[in-house]
Design a protein around this motif. Structure first.
Motif, PDB file in Angstrom:
ATOM      1  N   GLU A 256     -17.259  -7.111 -34.020  1.00  0.00           N
ATOM      2  CA  GLU A 256     -17.149  -8.474 -34.540  1.00  0.00           C
ATOM      3  C   GLU A 256     -18.227  -9.400 -33.990  1.00  0.00           C
ATOM      4  O   GLU A 256     -18.547 -10.409 -34.625  1.00  0.00           O
ATOM      5  CB  GLU A 256     -15.751  -9.043 -34.293  1.00  0.00           C
ATOM      6  CG  GLU A 256     -15.359  -9.302 -32.873  1.00  0.00           C
ATOM      7  CD  GLU A 256     -13.919  -9.804 -32.753  1.00  0.00           C
ATOM      8  OE1 GLU A 256     -13.398 -10.405 -33.723  1.00  0.00           O
ATOM      9  OE2 GLU A 256     -13.309  -9.588 -31.695  1.00  0.00           O
ATOM     10  N   ILE A 257     -18.817  -9.088 -32.844  1.00  0.00           N
ATOM     11  CA  ILE A 257     -19.860  -9.987 -32.338  1.00  0.00           C
ATOM     12  C   ILE A 257     -21.255  -9.364 -32.312  1.00  0.00           C
ATOM     13  O   ILE A 257     -22.251 -10.091 -32.298  1.00  0.00           O
ATOM     14  CB  ILE A 257     -19.512 -10.547 -30.940  1.00  0.00           C
ATOM     15  CG1 ILE A 257     -19.396  -9.428 -29.911  1.00  0.00           C
ATOM     16  CG2 ILE A 257     -18.258 -11.377 -30.994  1.00  0.00           C
ATOM     17  CD1 ILE A 257     -19.248  -9.953 -28.481  1.00  0.00           C
ATOM     18  N   SER A 258     -21.352  -8.025 -32.340  1.00  0.00           N
ATOM     19  CA  SER A 258     -22.686  -7.399 -32.342  1.00  0.00           C
ATOM     20  C   SER A 258     -23.139  -7.030 -33.748  1.00  0.00           C
ATOM     21  O   SER A 258     -24.326  -6.767 -33.978  1.00  0.00           O
ATOM     22  CB  SER A 258     -22.680  -6.134 -31.473  1.00  0.00           C
ATOM     23  OG  SER A 258     -21.978  -5.083 -32.112  1.00  0.00           O
ATOM     24  N   TYR A 259     -22.187  -6.987 -34.709  1.00  0.00           N
ATOM     25  CA  TYR A 259     -22.449  -6.589 -36.092  1.00  0.00           C
ATOM     26  C   TYR A 259     -22.881  -5.126 -36.191  1.00  0.00           C
ATOM     27  O   TYR A 259     -23.494  -4.721 -37.188  1.00  0.00           O
ATOM     28  CB  TYR A 259     -23.496  -7.486 -36.772  1.00  0.00           C
ATOM     29  CG  TYR A 259     -23.258  -8.970 -36.648  1.00  0.00           C
ATOM     30  CD1 TYR A 259     -21.979  -9.485 -36.426  1.00  0.00           C
ATOM     31  CD2 TYR A 259     -24.304  -9.865 -36.758  1.00  0.00           C
ATOM     32  CE1 TYR A 259     -21.757 -10.845 -36.308  1.00  0.00           C
ATOM     33  CE2 TYR A 259     -24.097 -11.239 -36.647  1.00  0.00           C
ATOM     34  CZ  TYR A 259     -22.819 -11.719 -36.420  1.00  0.00           C
ATOM     35  OH  TYR A 259     -22.613 -13.080 -36.305  1.00  0.00           O
ATOM     36  N   LEU A 260     -22.559  -4.331 -35.187  1.00  0.00           N
ATOM     37  CA  LEU A 260     -22.807  -2.889 -35.232  1.00  0.00           C
ATOM     38  C   LEU A 260     -21.489  -2.177 -35.526  1.00  0.00           C
ATOM     39  O   LEU A 260     -20.416  -2.624 -35.103  1.00  0.00           O
ATOM     40  CB  LEU A 260     -23.377  -2.395 -33.896  1.00  0.00           C
ATOM     41  CG  LEU A 260     -24.758  -2.928 -33.521  1.00  0.00           C
ATOM     42  CD1 LEU A 260     -25.116  -2.517 -32.098  1.00  0.00           C
ATOM     43  CD2 LEU A 260     -25.817  -2.415 -34.493  1.00  0.00           C
ATOM     44  N   HIS A 261     -21.589  -1.052 -36.225  1.00  0.00           N
ATOM     45  CA  HIS A 261     -20.374  -0.329 -36.585  1.00  0.00           C
ATOM     46  C   HIS A 261     -19.768   0.359 -35.371  1.00  0.00           C
ATOM     47  O   HIS A 261     -20.448   1.045 -34.618  1.00  0.00           O
ATOM     48  CB  HIS A 261     -20.678   0.725 -37.659  1.00  0.00           C
ATOM     49  CG  HIS A 261     -19.493   1.586 -37.972  1.00  0.00           C
ATOM     50  ND1 HIS A 261     -19.441   2.917 -37.647  1.00  0.00           N
ATOM     51  CD2 HIS A 261     -18.309   1.288 -38.564  1.00  0.00           C
ATOM     52  CE1 HIS A 261     -18.271   3.404 -38.019  1.00  0.00           C
ATOM     53  NE2 HIS A 261     -17.581   2.447 -38.582  1.00  0.00           N
TER      54      HIS A 261
END
Length: 388
Positions: A267-272
């Motif tokens: 939710e904060i790094s935008y990585l899966h």
């Protein structure tokens, strides 16, 4: 001015907030989320003081309109991070209090029309106390004549007002959208509830209650000790920022914590990122593992450690890069074979989810900082979800 449904004016008591400017400012921290992570030793301690007598080593709860000994089943419901707190609570209630627990995501619970037992209790968890799906689930259980218990951070919220009993978390204002200190204080309250339920149901001896309560009392000091040693997590975050997929893995109460760690990360790094029960890797997720996929494993020493260690070896054999979060005993057992080993203080397995949440939060935070995202206000998200 406030009016009712017939447009008649109504009076409401006005109270002055105890919040100060310092409580809602960033101070010397770069982000609110960073500040809130580092506030956890204090707010965990504050919450414990509300429910634990340190001299008798006993949990003290507010007056309840029911007796845990008479409750056939507890129905829990929440959303997002609060739902994962409830999942951990399920392990505690069932293991410590021998109280069966059903837990659902609130947005699903209302629509499956679950039959609820006579004289049952329903538990709702929410930081804001205004999450519309959780409030609607509460109203469903109210119609089913359940006793309503809530864990909220806002005493004046809708969920609090419509509950029979409110268990307040003393996290203070949480500004960052990604919940940190609200999550760990929710866990503290759930642990206290489980201990009280165990005592009421006769499944927990006074000696066992004192031992587990002592373990809870020690958490703030252990959290402070760990937070002073975050440099290694910053180093690991630089590697994770280069990955496109990250897996989180755990057993027992570490499984919902893996789900929460993955949620915090994406939710904060935008990585899966995805969280898995360690025993489920062979049922599909193992196909994703190669030398490019970091796997974060929470594995405190204890009854489930050997099983988790076996899963770690399976991951390593397939080229996975394991970030092991464990205590000294766990790292000594398998630390030589992993890519990174993050040591946390040795604690009772009962309180491990509270302490192990901190390195997961720091990994997510520092990865997001490296990626340059808006840490406190991640895209497309809101702090309180008040629409369906």
């Amino acid at each position: 001015r406030i009016f009712d449904q017939e447009d008649a004016p109504v009076e409401r008591l006005v109270t002055r907030t105890v919040m100060s400017g310092a409580m809602i400012g960033k101070g010397s921290y770069r982000h609110f989320m960073q500040k809130e992570i580092f506030e956890q030793p204090v707010v965990i301690g504050d919450t414990l003081q509300s429910y634990v007598d340190p001299l008798s080593r006993r949990v003290t709860l507010p007056d309840m309109p029911f007796d845990f000994a008479d409750i056939p089943r507890l129905t829990a419901s929440a959303c997002g991070t609060a739902f994962y707190a409830g999942m951990i609570g399920k392990y505690w209630f069932e293991q410590v209090a021998r109280l069966p627990v059903d837990i659902d995501i609130a947005s699903e619970f209302r629509y499956r029309e679950a039959p609820l037992p006579e004289n049952g209790a329903a538990l709702f968890i929410s930081q804001s106390g205004e999450t519309i799906d959780t409030l609607s689930a509460l109203r469903y259980t109210r119609d089913q004549k359940q006793h309503i218990l809530s864990i909220v951070n806002q005493q004046e919220s809708g969920i609090a007002r419509e509950s029979d009993v409110v268990m307040k978390t003393l996290a203070g204002p949480e500004i960052g959208v990604a919940s940190t200190k609200a999550f760990t204080t929710q866990l503290v309250v759930l642990a206290c509830l489980a201990l009280a339920a165990g005592r009421a149901r006769g499944s927990l001896s006074p000696e066992a209650e004192a031992e587990l309560t002592s373990a809870l009392i020690e958490v703030p000091a252990q959290a402070s000790y760990f937070l002073e040693r975050e440099a290694q997590l910053i180093e690991i975050a630089h590697e994770m920022a280069e990955a496109s997929d990250i897996l989180y893995m755990g057993r027992g109460s570490m499984y919902p914590l893996a789900l929460e760690g993955a949620l915090k990360f994406k939710e904060i790094s935008y990585l899966h990122a995805e969280g898995y029960a360690a025993g489920e890797l062979k049922h599909g997720a193992m196909a994703l593992i190669d030398e490019h996929v970091p796997i974060v494993v929470c594995a405190p020493s204890g009854p489930l450690f050997d099983k988790t260690a076996g899963n770690i070896q399976e991951v390593i054999a397939r080229g996975g890069r394991v970030v092991l979060i464990s205590d000294a005993q766990g790292i000594e057992a398998i630390g030589d074979n992993v890519t990174h080993a993050v040591q946390v203080p040795e604690v009772s397995p009962f309180v491990a989810p509270i302490l192990y949440a901190l390195p997961l939060q720091l990994l997510a935070y520092h990865t997001a900082v490296i990626k340059g995202t808006d840490v406190d206000k991640p895209r497309n998200l809101a702090k309180s979800v008040t629409v369906e």
